[in-house]
Motif scaffolding. Structure first.
Motif, short mmCIF file in Angstrom:
data_model
loop_
_atom_site.label_atom_id
_atom_site.label_comp_id
_atom_site.label_asym_id
_atom_site.label_seq_id
_atom_site.Cartn_x
_atom_site.Cartn_y
_atom_site.Cartn_z
N UNK A 134 -46.18 -31.30 52.91
CA UNK A 134 -46.88 -32.72 52.63
C UNK A 134 -45.87 -33.65 53.00
N UNK A 135 -46.27 -35.02 52.94
CA UNK A 135 -45.54 -36.03 53.48
C UNK A 135 -44.50 -36.48 52.19
N UNK A 156 -49.21 -31.02 58.98
CA UNK A 156 -50.77 -30.67 59.15
C UNK A 156 -51.49 -31.45 60.15
N UNK A 157 -52.60 -31.23 60.26
CA UNK A 157 -53.77 -31.91 61.26
C UNK A 157 -54.02 -33.18 60.68
N UNK A 254 -47.10 -37.29 48.84
CA UNK A 254 -48.47 -37.71 48.92
C UNK A 254 -49.22 -37.03 50.05
N UNK A 255 -50.66 -36.84 49.86
CA UNK A 255 -51.40 -36.09 50.62
C UNK A 255 -52.71 -36.55 50.25
N UNK A 256 -53.61 -35.85 51.21
CA UNK A 256 -55.10 -35.86 50.97
C UNK A 256 -55.48 -35.15 49.96
#
Length: 304
Positions: A134-135, A156-157, A254-256
């Motif tokens: 993840x970022x 990741x896409x 952070x991530x979706x």
């Protein structure tokens, strides 16, 4: 004739080369002597730097400095005299105490501490991204916002936005909440004098909510924001602390929201805390300090 001339020319060249070789040999011998001088010069630099470090830790008298760096008083006196002439140290005459001088302070003031922090933190951001996919990012306080200095994106896409260069309200982002948690109560009250933006239904929008969240952050050592800045984005952050226990920045992931953190919340927390602690150790336990909360400058200055 030309062949002979060429031969004589070659002979002359060779003779010249031999003579040059002799001269070079002398140069090499001289170099050997210079090498000794260079060794002595390196030793002097090393000793002078040790004196500067000792003075930076605690201004002291000649005798005390010589004792602390294990040098003869005469050697320490000679080196301090040179440093004083350069403005690297200065003496408080009435006390005979040496302290850091204006030349060093000028050099120190030219250092961009945020860039120093960025360089130190970068390997940790890369490690977090590779480990967690993840970022990972780095930010510091800038006034009442968080200034995002660096980010390493996941492979990741579906990715989150690159926030580098942006400044976001502190109460809306995980990094801002961990910084606010370490601010004095008066500074937090000052922050709350402004209206709290609430871009999503989950955003903190009242002083009571913010105070309660900061209590949680202090207890947990990390901060989560769950779709509080933007719908669909979650984040966790840990503070980077200096040797005085003051926060100088934050590491965040952070991530979706659909995949982050899922059931790995504890793992993300432990990894981001460990990364922030490693950065703090590399900073040297107090090498940087915070500016006053709410100052418009980025939240780092170099202390000497």
């Amino acid at each position: 004739m030309s062949g002979v001339s060429g031969g004589n020319g070659a002979g002359a060249d060779n003779a010249g080369a031999d003579n040059a070789g002799g001269q070079n040999g002398g140069g090499q011998n001289g170099g050997g002597q210079n090498g000794g001088g260079q060794n002595g010069g390196v030793q002097s630099v090393d000793r002078a730097f040790r004196l500067l470090q000792a003075i930076g830790e605690e201004p002291s008298s000649l005798t005390e400095l010589a004792r602390r760096v294990s040098l003869p008083v005469s050697t320490a006196s000679r080196l301090l005299g040179t440093l004083e002439g350069l403005g690297a140290v200065e003496r408080v005459d009435e006390l005979g105490i040496f302290r850091i001088g204006p030349a060093i302070l000028t050099i120190a003031s030219s250092v961009d501490s945020s860039e120093n922090l960025k360089a130190i933190a970068r390997p940790e951001l890369e490690y977090l991204m590779k480990t967690l996919n993840e970022a990972a990012g780095l930010s510091v306080a800038a006034g009442y916002t968080m200034h995002y200095l660096d980010q390493v994106d996941s492979s990741q896409a579906v990715q989150v936005q690159d926030w580098v260069g942006t400044r976001l309200p502190m109460h809306l982002v995980s990094s801002g909440l961990v910084v606010l948690a370490y601010w004095p109560a008066e500074a937090i009250d000052n922050y709350l004098e402004r209206e709290l933006e609430a871009p999503t239904k989950r955003s903190l929008s009242t002083s009571a909510e913010l105070y309660a969240r900061l209590d949680e952050v202090r207890a947990d050592g990390v901060s989560w924001t769950l779709e509080e800045l933007e719908a669909g984005i979650n984040s966790v952050a840990a503070p980077i602390l200096n040797g005085m226990g003051e926060v100088v920045g934050a590491i965040h992931i952070h991530g979706p929201a659909y995949r982050f953190p899922k059931n790995d919340r504890q793992r993300f927390e432990s990894e981001v805390v460990a990364a922030a602690e490693r950065v703090a150790q590399l900073l040297g336990g107090g090498a940087v300090d915070t500016v006053a909360p709410g100052d418009s400058a980025d939240g780092l200055v170099l202390r000497v």
